[in-house]
Design a protein around this motif. Structure first.
Motif, mmCIF file in Angstrom:
data_model
loop_
_atom_site.group_PDB
_atom_site.id
_atom_site.type_symbol
_atom_site.label_atom_id
_atom_site.label_comp_id
_atom_site.label_asym_id
_atom_site.label_seq_id
_atom_site.Cartn_x
_atom_site.Cartn_y
_atom_site.Cartn_z
ATOM 1 N N ASP A 98 -7.338 -1.022 -5.311
ATOM 2 C CA ASP A 98 -8.329 -0.837 -6.382
ATOM 3 C C ASP A 98 -8.434 0.640 -6.787
ATOM 4 N N HIS A 99 -8.472 1.511 -5.789
ATOM 5 C CA HIS A 99 -8.579 2.941 -6.097
ATOM 6 C C HIS A 99 -7.314 3.438 -6.819
ATOM 7 N N ALA A 100 -6.163 2.936 -6.404
ATOM 8 C CA ALA A 100 -4.914 3.342 -7.070
ATOM 9 C C ALA A 100 -4.932 2.898 -8.536
ATOM 10 N N ALA B 192 5.313 4.132 -13.360
ATOM 11 C CA ALA B 192 4.581 4.180 -12.085
ATOM 12 C C ALA B 192 3.248 3.451 -12.218
ATOM 13 N N ALA B 193 2.629 3.561 -13.405
ATOM 14 C CA ALA B 193 1.353 2.867 -13.627
ATOM 15 C C ALA B 193 1.546 1.355 -13.544
ATOM 16 N N ALA C 183 3.760 5.454 -5.804
ATOM 17 C CA ALA C 183 3.642 5.377 -7.269
ATOM 18 C C ALA C 183 2.542 6.306 -7.772
ATOM 19 N N VAL C 184 1.437 6.429 -7.019
ATOM 20 C CA VAL C 184 0.358 7.337 -7.423
ATOM 21 C C VAL C 184 0.882 8.778 -7.445
ATOM 22 N N ALA D 46 0.835 -1.205 0.000
ATOM 23 C CA ALA D 46 0.000 0.000 0.000
ATOM 24 C C ALA D 46 0.873 1.259 0.000
ATOM 25 N N ALA D 47 1.979 1.212 0.762
ATOM 26 C CA ALA D 47 2.888 2.363 0.794
ATOM 27 C C ALA D 47 3.500 2.572 -0.591
#
Lengths: 219, 219
Positions: free
Chosen positions: B195-197, B146-147, B134-135, B128-129
């Motif tokens: 999922d949101h990322a 990053a994607a 990356a976001v 998650a970090a």
């Protein structure tokens, strides 16, 4: 040009109503699938979710084109921006109904909900069905009584979610781990359905009355 | 007029980067709060979430004004519409970090995560970090590497979520009901962050390349 715009705004409103009806059906079927261990209904909710995703895509595309071609301002522009948010919330409500249906399908031929929790889930199902109907009503008529019903249903969903969660921590509860997980997650899915409905309702109340009432339309 | 528009688009991009950094900090602090039972850090995540909500509101308002005043079309319009979606996804990522922090605070002075599940949650926290970083990178540079990292982190989060869930059903697991619920819900919160990322990432990839790759930007 103006007539075309009016017609397109009306189609946008119709798309949202269609999404709302689809969500209402999905929630009603997921409820019955869960409460009566009906695997065919569960299956139909899961299969039909793709249709909701398609309408959402249509709505999004329509919004972008409407803005680009008509360059709306003021309330028209806010209505279109709200439509984007509302379609996303409806799509998410459909996903949550789908998750409930998936749990019902997985447990089949058993019920995903033990007898001890049937009453709580009947309450959750009824409140979610009511809120879905109220969302459709609000989209169709902009009648603000529907907005009040949505807030009241959300309170019920929050209370029942909390009751379901607390009941699991009661030493008297002796369900299996699978039952514990199903109850906790499904109660949360119902509670989230209520949150999304409230978000939709706030957006519409704002469009109708211009009143934010201090809270953001958090959807 | 054009220069003003460019400046305003740049401010919009900066707002999203600020939101992304805020989410990154929230996730890092929630992770540490959870893994080390640090109640002050948990408290700071919870207290700071309102700031994220404020920036989201600023972004929304800026988007509506930009469209109304500048009547953008084409890529500019799609960038603004995407900003609305991205800000909503970032706000939700912040909420999920807050939920994790709340669980850490509730369990304090104990850890919300039993020793048996520490390794899985270290994995979830690290992924998650990484995805939050990356976001931010993607928002800052539009670098498509990053994607790719975001998709890879999402796979890790999905796997670890599934591992965590399955481990609870293993007869060898003998945690309390509270631990069962915390593990199931928090693993799900981490999975939703991923999922949101991915949703944010798809939006940006589409803006940069015009390539939908057959999937909708589902955020």
């Amino acid at each position: 040009m103006r007539t075309l715009f009016t017609a397109e705004m009306s189609e946008l409103a119709d798309d949202l109503i269609a999404m709302g009806r689809h969500v209402e059906t999905a929630i009603n079927r997921a409820n019955e699938a869960l409460l009566t261990a009906n695997v065919e209904l569960a299956q139909s909710v899961i299969a039909d979710d793709a249709r909701l995703d398609d309408i959402e895509e249509t709505v999004d595309e329509r919004c972008v084109l409407l803005i680009a071609q008509q360059q709306p301002v003021g309330l028209d522009l806010r209505t279109i921006i709200s439509a984007l948010r509302i379609s996303a919330a409806l799509e998410r409500m459909g996903d949550l109904a789908q998750h409930i249906a998936e749990a019902a399908r997985r447990a089949y031929p058993d019920s995903a909900i033990p007898e001890s929790h049937h009453a709580i889930f009947e309450g959750l199902a009824a409140a979610a069905a009511e809120t879905a109907t109220a969302v459709v009503g609000l989209l169709e008529t902009r009648d603000l009584n529907a907005a009040a019903a949505i807030v009241s249903d959300d309170d019920k969903l929050d209370d029942l979610h909390s009751q379901a969660y607390q009941s699991l921590l009661d030493p008297a509860f002796n369900g299996t781990t699978q039952e514990t997980l199903d109850i906790a997650l499904m109660a949360r899915f119902y509670e989230r359905i209520g949150d999304h409905a409230v978000g939709i309702s706030r957006r519409i109340v704002y469009l109708v009355t211009g009143d934010h009432k201090g809270d953001r339309a958090r959807i």
